[in-house]
Design a protein around this motif. Sequence first.
Motif, PDB file in Angstrom:
ATOM      1  N   GLY A 181      33.837  51.072  32.592  1.00 35.03           N
ATOM      2  CA  GLY A 181      35.260  51.061  32.293  1.00 35.03           C
ATOM      3  C   GLY A 181      36.068  50.421  33.407  1.00 35.03           C
ATOM      4  N   ALA A 182      35.863  49.132  33.639  1.00 40.09           N
ATOM      5  CA  ALA A 182      36.633  48.419  34.652  1.00 40.09           C
ATOM      6  C   ALA A 182      38.116  48.670  34.404  1.00 40.09           C
ATOM      7  CB  ALA A 182      36.321  46.927  34.585  1.00 40.09           C
ATOM      8  N   ILE A 183      38.894  48.686  35.448  1.00 43.01           N
ATOM      9  CA  ILE A 183      40.314  49.004  35.335  1.00 43.01           C
ATOM     10  C   ILE A 183      40.955  48.152  34.254  1.00 43.01           C
ATOM     11  CG2 ILE A 183      42.537  48.960  36.538  1.00 43.01           C
ATOM     12  CD1 ILE A 183      40.957  49.520  39.114  1.00 43.01           C
ATOM     13  N   GLY A 184      41.556  48.786  33.277  1.00 44.42           N
ATOM     14  CA  GLY A 184      42.221  48.084  32.194  1.00 44.42           C
ATOM     15  C   GLY A 184      41.303  47.649  31.070  1.00 44.42           C
ATOM     16  N   TRP A 185      40.020  47.902  31.199  1.00 44.28           N
ATOM     17  CA  TRP A 185      39.064  47.486  30.173  1.00 44.28           C
ATOM     18  C   TRP A 185      38.203  48.676  29.758  1.00 44.28           C
ATOM     19  CZ3 TRP A 185      39.631  42.700  28.276  1.00 44.28           C
ATOM     20  CH2 TRP A 185      40.376  41.808  29.044  1.00 44.28           C
ATOM     21  N   PRO A 186      38.150  48.982  28.473  1.00 42.81           N
ATOM     22  CA  PRO A 186      37.314  50.102  28.007  1.00 42.81           C
ATOM     23  C   PRO A 186      35.831  49.836  28.262  1.00 42.81           C
ATOM     24  CG  PRO A 186      38.848  49.371  26.294  1.00 42.81           C
ATOM     25  CD  PRO A 186      38.884  48.345  27.396  1.00 42.81           C
ATOM     26  N   ALA A 187      35.085  50.879  28.533  1.00 48.72           N
ATOM     27  CA  ALA A 187      33.638  50.750  28.751  1.00 48.72           C
ATOM     28  C   ALA A 187      32.993  50.092  27.540  1.00 48.72           C
ATOM     29  CB  ALA A 187      33.020  52.116  29.014  1.00 48.72           C
ATOM     30  N   GLY A 188      32.090  49.143  27.794  1.00 46.33           N
ATOM     31  CA  GLY A 188      31.361  48.463  26.743  1.00 46.33           C
ATOM     32  C   GLY A 188      32.072  47.257  26.159  1.00 46.33           C
ATOM     33  N   GLU A 189      33.314  47.014  26.539  1.00 47.33           N
ATOM     34  CA  GLU A 189      34.078  45.881  26.025  1.00 47.33           C
ATOM     35  C   GLU A 189      33.900  44.665  26.926  1.00 47.33           C
ATOM     36  OE1 GLU A 189      35.907  45.754  23.153  1.00 47.33           O
ATOM     37  OE2 GLU A 189      35.058  47.734  22.766  1.00 47.33           O
ATOM     38  N   ALA A 190      33.989  43.485  26.348  1.00 42.54           N
ATOM     39  CA  ALA A 190      33.896  42.244  27.114  1.00 42.54           C
ATOM     40  C   ALA A 190      35.177  42.043  27.918  1.00 42.54           C
ATOM     41  CB  ALA A 190      33.673  41.068  26.174  1.00 42.54           C
ATOM     42  N   TYR A 191      35.056  41.467  29.113  1.00 41.97           N
ATOM     43  CA  TYR A 191      36.220  41.139  29.929  1.00 41.97           C
ATOM     44  C   TYR A 191      35.913  39.867  30.710  1.00 41.97           C
ATOM     45  CZ  TYR A 191      33.680  43.385  33.784  1.00 41.97           C
ATOM     46  OH  TYR A 191      32.748  43.717  34.712  1.00 41.97           O
ATOM     47  N   PRO A 192      36.957  39.133  31.110  1.00 47.29           N
ATOM     48  CA  PRO A 192      36.728  37.854  31.777  1.00 47.29           C
ATOM     49  C   PRO A 192      36.099  38.016  33.158  1.00 47.29           C
ATOM     50  CG  PRO A 192      39.051  38.387  31.782  1.00 47.29           C
ATOM     51  CD  PRO A 192      38.362  39.438  30.960  1.00 47.29           C
ATOM     52  N   ALA A 193      35.191  37.087  33.489  1.00 45.35           N
ATOM     53  CA  ALA A 193      34.558  37.085  34.807  1.00 45.35           C
ATOM     54  C   ALA A 193      35.230  36.087  35.735  1.00 45.35           C
ATOM     55  CB  ALA A 193      33.077  36.761  34.684  1.00 45.35           C
ATOM     56  N   ALA A 194      36.013  35.181  35.169  1.00 45.29           N
ATOM     57  CA  ALA A 194      36.748  34.193  35.955  1.00 45.29           C
ATOM     58  C   ALA A 194      37.965  33.767  35.145  1.00 45.29           C
ATOM     59  CB  ALA A 194      35.874  32.989  36.270  1.00 45.29           C
ATOM     60  N   TRP A 195      39.046  33.513  35.833  1.00 47.08           N
ATOM     61  CA  TRP A 195      40.222  33.016  35.155  1.00 47.08           C
ATOM     62  C   TRP A 195      41.094  32.264  36.136  1.00 47.08           C
ATOM     63  CZ3 TRP A 195      39.190  38.027  36.251  1.00 47.08           C
ATOM     64  CH2 TRP A 195      40.082  38.720  37.046  1.00 47.08           C
ATOM     65  N   ILE A 196      41.987  31.435  35.593  1.00 43.05           N
ATOM     66  CA  ILE A 196      42.932  30.693  36.421  1.00 43.05           C
ATOM     67  C   ILE A 196      44.335  30.961  35.907  1.00 43.05           C
ATOM     68  CG2 ILE A 196      41.311  28.884  37.092  1.00 43.05           C
ATOM     69  CD1 ILE A 196      42.580  27.097  34.953  1.00 43.05           C
ATOM     70  N   ARG A 197      45.319  30.805  36.800  1.00 49.06           N
ATOM     71  CA  ARG A 197      46.698  31.068  36.420  1.00 49.06           C
ATOM     72  C   ARG A 197      47.629  30.296  37.343  1.00 49.06           C
ATOM     73  NH1 ARG A 197      48.203  37.134  36.104  1.00 49.06           N
ATOM     74  NH2 ARG A 197      47.921  36.707  33.912  1.00 49.06           N
ATOM     75  N   ALA A 254      33.473  26.788  44.411  1.00 48.96           N
ATOM     76  CA  ALA A 254      34.001  25.512  44.894  1.00 48.96           C
ATOM     77  C   ALA A 254      34.992  24.914  43.908  1.00 48.96           C
ATOM     78  CB  ALA A 254      32.855  24.526  45.168  1.00 48.96           C
ATOM     79  N   ALA A 255      34.678  24.975  42.620  1.00 49.00           N
ATOM     80  CA  ALA A 255      35.578  24.439  41.600  1.00 49.00           C
ATOM     81  C   ALA A 255      36.884  25.228  41.568  1.00 49.00           C
ATOM     82  CB  ALA A 255      34.903  24.459  40.238  1.00 49.00           C
ATOM     83  N   GLY A 256      36.812  26.542  41.701  1.00 48.35           N
ATOM     84  CA  GLY A 256      38.011  27.367  41.718  1.00 48.35           C
ATOM     85  C   GLY A 256      38.888  27.048  42.918  1.00 48.35           C
ATOM     86  N   CYS A 257      38.272  26.880  44.065  1.00 45.39           N
ATOM     87  CA  CYS A 257      39.032  26.528  45.292  1.00 45.39           C
ATOM     88  C   CYS A 257      39.670  25.147  45.161  1.00 45.39           C
ATOM     89  CB  CYS A 257      38.116  26.570  46.509  1.00 45.39           C
ATOM     90  SG  CYS A 257      37.572  28.223  46.961  1.00 45.39           S
ATOM     91  N   THR A 258      38.909  24.204  44.604  1.00 46.21           N
ATOM     92  CA  THR A 258      39.428  22.853  44.426  1.00 46.21           C
ATOM     93  C   THR A 258      40.626  22.865  43.483  1.00 46.21           C
ATOM     94  OG1 THR A 258      37.260  21.884  44.836  1.00 46.21           O
ATOM     95  CG2 THR A 258      38.831  20.522  43.635  1.00 46.21           C
ATOM     96  N   TRP A 259      40.503  23.573  42.359  1.00 50.16           N
ATOM     97  CA  TRP A 259      41.608  23.645  41.400  1.00 50.16           C
ATOM     98  C   TRP A 259      42.819  24.319  42.033  1.00 50.16           C
ATOM     99  CZ3 TRP A 259      44.472  27.556  39.258  1.00 50.16           C
ATOM    100  CH2 TRP A 259      45.333  27.176  38.233  1.00 50.16           C
ATOM    101  N   ALA A 260      42.608  25.457  42.718  1.00 50.66           N
ATOM    102  CA  ALA A 260      43.716  26.184  43.330  1.00 50.66           C
ATOM    103  C   ALA A 260      44.430  25.358  44.393  1.00 50.66           C
ATOM    104  CB  ALA A 260      43.226  27.502  43.922  1.00 50.66           C
TER     105      ALA A 260
END
Length: 62
Positions: free
Chosen positions: A6-22, A51-57
């Motif tokens: 049950g990651a914070i804000g996500w119910p146990a057993g539900e899919a949640y993002p592992a990476a995102w950009i904003r 590396a891709a995340g750092c480059t984009w950011a």
Amino acid sequence: MRSSNGAIGWPAGEAYPAAWIRHMGKGRLAALRSGHNEASLRSPEMRKLIAAGCTWAAGSSA
């Protein structure tokens, strides 16, 4: 990813993002859930993602 405890804000057993950009104001944010140990950070795929995340950011395209 699936939450097993049950990651914070996500119910146990539900899919949640592992990476995102904003966009945040005039800046950029790349958030990654890379794992909790050295082995996950040594993965070539994870290193490419970091590396891709750092480059984009940074506003670069290369």
